[in-house]
Design an enzyme around this catalytic site. Structure first.
Site, PDB file in Angstrom:
ATOM      1  N   GLY A  54       0.851  -1.151  -0.113  1.00 30.75           N
ATOM      2  CA  GLY A  54      -0.006   0.034  -0.077  1.00 30.75           C
ATOM      3  C   GLY A  54       0.928   1.181  -0.042  1.00 30.75           C
ATOM      4  CB  CYS A  81       5.444  -3.961  -0.024  1.00 30.27           C
ATOM      5  SG  CYS A  81       6.385  -2.474  -0.370  1.00 30.27           S
ATOM      6  CE1 TYR A  82       1.282   1.290   5.410  1.00 28.91           C
ATOM      7  CE2 TYR A  82      -0.277  -0.282   5.578  1.00 28.91           C
ATOM      8  CZ  TYR A  82       0.151   0.712   6.145  1.00 28.91           C
ATOM      9  OH  TYR A  82      -0.400   1.595   6.864  1.00 28.91           O
ATOM     10  CG  HIS A 167       6.155  -6.209  -4.609  1.00 28.80           C
ATOM     11  ND1 HIS A 167       5.058  -5.968  -4.209  1.00 28.80           N
ATOM     12  CD2 HIS A 167       6.878  -4.980  -4.512  1.00 28.80           C
ATOM     13  CE1 HIS A 167       4.854  -4.779  -3.584  1.00 28.80           C
ATOM     14  NE2 HIS A 167       5.885  -4.059  -3.509  1.00 28.80           N
ATOM     15  CD  GLU A 169       3.139  -9.004  -5.222  1.00 27.42           C
ATOM     16  OE1 GLU A 169       3.882  -9.557  -4.411  1.00 27.42           O
ATOM     17  OE2 GLU A 169       2.856  -7.729  -4.863  1.00 27.42           O
ATOM     18  CB  SER A 221     -23.801  -8.793 -23.089  1.00 26.93           C
ATOM     19  OG  SER A 221     -22.301  -9.656 -23.038  1.00 26.93           O
ATOM     20  N   GLY A 222     -23.754 -11.823 -25.103  1.00 29.75           N
ATOM     21  CA  GLY A 222     -22.891 -12.283 -26.119  1.00 29.75           C
ATOM     22  C   GLY A 222     -21.629 -12.343 -25.823  1.00 29.75           C
ATOM     23  N   GLY A 223     -21.047 -11.620 -24.685  1.00 26.33           N
ATOM     24  CA  GLY A 223     -19.724 -11.971 -24.365  1.00 26.33           C
ATOM     25  C   GLY A 223     -19.175 -13.124 -23.630  1.00 26.33           C
ATOM     26  CG  ASP A 225     -17.125 -11.953 -18.447  1.00 31.23           C
ATOM     27  OD1 ASP A 225     -16.412 -12.817 -18.592  1.00 31.23           O
ATOM     28  OD2 ASP A 225     -17.057 -10.646 -18.192  1.00 31.23           O
ATOM     29  CB  SER A 226     -23.525 -12.507 -20.073  1.00 28.96           C
ATOM     30  OG  SER A 226     -23.207 -12.404 -21.372  1.00 28.96           O
ATOM     31  CE  LYS A 365     -13.071 -11.222 -20.242  1.00 29.39           C
ATOM     32  NZ  LYS A 365     -14.553 -10.544 -20.171  1.00 29.39           N
TER      33      LYS A 365
END
Ligand code: XMP
Length: 509
Positions: A54, A81-82, A167, A169, A221-223, A225-226, A365
């Site tokens: 942070g 880190c923080y 870090h 990650e 939506s046709g994407g 995810d949906s 995603k």
């Protein structure tokens, strides 16, 4: 109960990445704000806790804090880190402004510690800090140092508390993943059995139980995810599912026909198609601000869902393809609101459905894409360009007009055609056109023109939380620019966006 790591977010830019890295090691992770209560942490039954980085200075009164009771939970803790500075300060150590700030990759010497099992002791790590731990309380011992940072890592092995100034990650710390794995397996004793296949099975079972004999309306939506959400729901409840595709007029060219065809050919799904272009455009008249546009679109979506639900009889649930980054970027805990994804921030409080179902709400995603593969969704759909719910509304800067919509749709089509022709679409994760609200002067056939500016944006990204702009070869950009200015009316200038995320976002609004 699935094993889980709780990532406590202190506002660092890599918090989501930490959560991702844990899941890549097959342990489920969730991000909670630093203001989370101990009860909430306990109710997650975590196998381990990570305190993220942070930007605060731990010594300031208003810096982000956490209750010291967290150290009495008997759960392994890793501060990064923080997070590491906070732990050392809370145990009586001191944190100061660094004399020699470290940003970038630096050599590091690791000492013996179980968290460094199977890791080369002379190594490289990514440092990004202007404060450092000056002294540690006697509870801790130093386990790593760099030239400019004596306390680059510390541990209290008995209490299973660890701190890292660097870090782990990011890929720039080559041993980072091994270290995270050691934290999970050696320190937290995780079995590492989480994966998207298990998630899918459990999720379908839970959906079945929750929905019972009731009906669900799913926003499609046709994407990616949906589509994944609707196929998961179909597996769970079959005919009780109704999907609705709303054409708000700000979709890709010919989108409605494409969706109709692909869904009819591939899935036996109850699909409702709703034409609502005029309705949306009239709501967006005289609306200039990005957030207001997003909110208005979200509200209109919900109104239509409610109206359609009434037509279908009793419908208790509304399902949406919300994913984790939508939730995070719409403002989770201490993260600031970057943009209200229409399916999160735009939802009115007094919604008429009994409940909203968002089965992908905790997934990233690429995890959703993995689910799509398991569900045998055609590659063509899985590899489609991500397209935001508000569509070209957020790619037509300022007020939306039919003229600007037409420009952006046509320019986008040309961009797509040219990128596909040279097969760059395999290498680019998202690319699209934007039309600006500004006009600029040009010259065509000896005459002055004053027309719109089209922006091209193409990014490479893994999780859409960070992205880098793609260096499309100049001759291809040249071809696209010349086609757009020649073939699309009212455009006399094309520019290319060369900004990464951060500091920009992928979409312009
Ligand atoms: P940003 O612009 O936040 O975009 O960097 C990250 C990813 O999210 C998509 N995006 C959206 N998707 N509804 C969606 O379904 C939205 O309101 C929305 N806004 C942005 C964006 O296209 C990119 O893939």
């Amino acid at each position: 109960m699935n094993e889980k790591i709780v990532v406590i977010d202190f506002g660092g830019q890599y918090s989501q990445l930490i959560a991702r890295r844990i899941r890549e090691n097959h342990v489920y992770s969730i991000i909670l704000p630093h203001s989370v209560s101990l009860n909430e942490i306990n109710s997650q039954y975590p196998s381990g806790i990570i305190l993220t980085g942070g930007a605060d200075d731990v010594w300031e009164n208003d810096s982000k804090k956490i209750s010291s009771e967290i150290f009495n939970l008997n759960i392994p803790i890793l501060g990064i880190c923080y997070g590491a500075q906070l732990i050392s300060k809370m145990f009586g150590g001191s944190v100061v402004r660094s004399k020699n700030k470290e940003f970038g990759q630096v050599p590091i010497t690791l000492l013996n510690s179980e968290i460094f099992n199977n890791i080369e002791k002379s190594n490289i790590c990514l440092m990004s800090h202007s404060n450092e731990i000056e002294t540690l309380s006697s509870n801790f011992k130093i386990i790593a140092s760099t030239k400019n940072c004596k306390i680059a890592a510390f541990e209290n092995f008995d209490k299973k508390i660890f701190g890292l100034q660097f870090h782990p990650e990011v890929v720039h710390t080559p041993f980072g993943n091994e270290l995270i794995k050691n934290f999970l397996v050696v320190i937290c004793k995780c079995k590492c059995e989480w994966n998207t296949k298990n998630f899918l099975e459990t999720c379908i079972k839970n959906l079945k139980e929750k929905i019972g004999k009731k009906k669900v309306l799913c926003a499609l939506s046709g994407g990616l995810d949906s589509t994944v959400t609707s196929i998961m729901l179909q597996k769970a409840i079959g005919e009780q599912l109704y999907c609705i595709f709303i054409d708000h007029g700000m979709m890709r060219k010919n989108e409605k026909d494409y969706i109709k065809k692909i869904f009819k050919n591939n899935f036996k799904i109850n699909l409702i198609i709703k034409d609502a272009e005029e309705r949306f455009l009239s709501k967006l008249r005289n609306v200039f601000q990005a957030e207001e546009k997003r909110k208005k679109i979200g509200e209109e979506f919900i109104k239509i869902f409610e109206e359609e639900a009434i037509k279908l009889g009793e419908i208790d649930f509304l399902a949406q393809g919300t994913i984790y980054p939508d939730v995070i970027e719409s403002g989770l805990g201490n993260s600031s609101i970057i943009k209200s994804h229409h399916n999160v921030g735009g939802i009115p409080k007094n919604i008429k459905f009994k409940e909203i179902i968002e089965p992908l709400k905790m997934l990233f995603k690429d995890e959703v894409r993995e689910l799509g593969n398991i569900l045998n969704i055609p590659k063509e759909l899985l590899l489609r360009q991500p397209f935001p719910g508000p569509g070209f509304a957020v790619r037509s800067i300022g007020e939306i007009t039919k003229e600007k919509l037409n420009i952006v749709k046509e320019a986008n089509k040309i961009f797509e055609e040219e990128i596909q022709k040279c097969e760059l679409n395999i290498k680019i994760n998202q690319y699209f056109a934007i039309v600006l609200d500004t006009k600029s002067v040009g010259v065509m056939g000896d005459c002055r023109t004053y027309e719109y500016v089209v922006v091209l944006r193409a990014v490479k990204t893994l999780d859409f939380m960070t992205a880098t702009w793609v260096k499309i070869p100049h001759e291809i950009l040249d071809k696209i620019s010349s086609r757009i200015t020649n073939e699309v009316d009212h455009v006399n200038r094309v520019v290319y966006d060369i900004t990464c995320k951060p500091p920009a976002t992928i979409e312009w609004e």
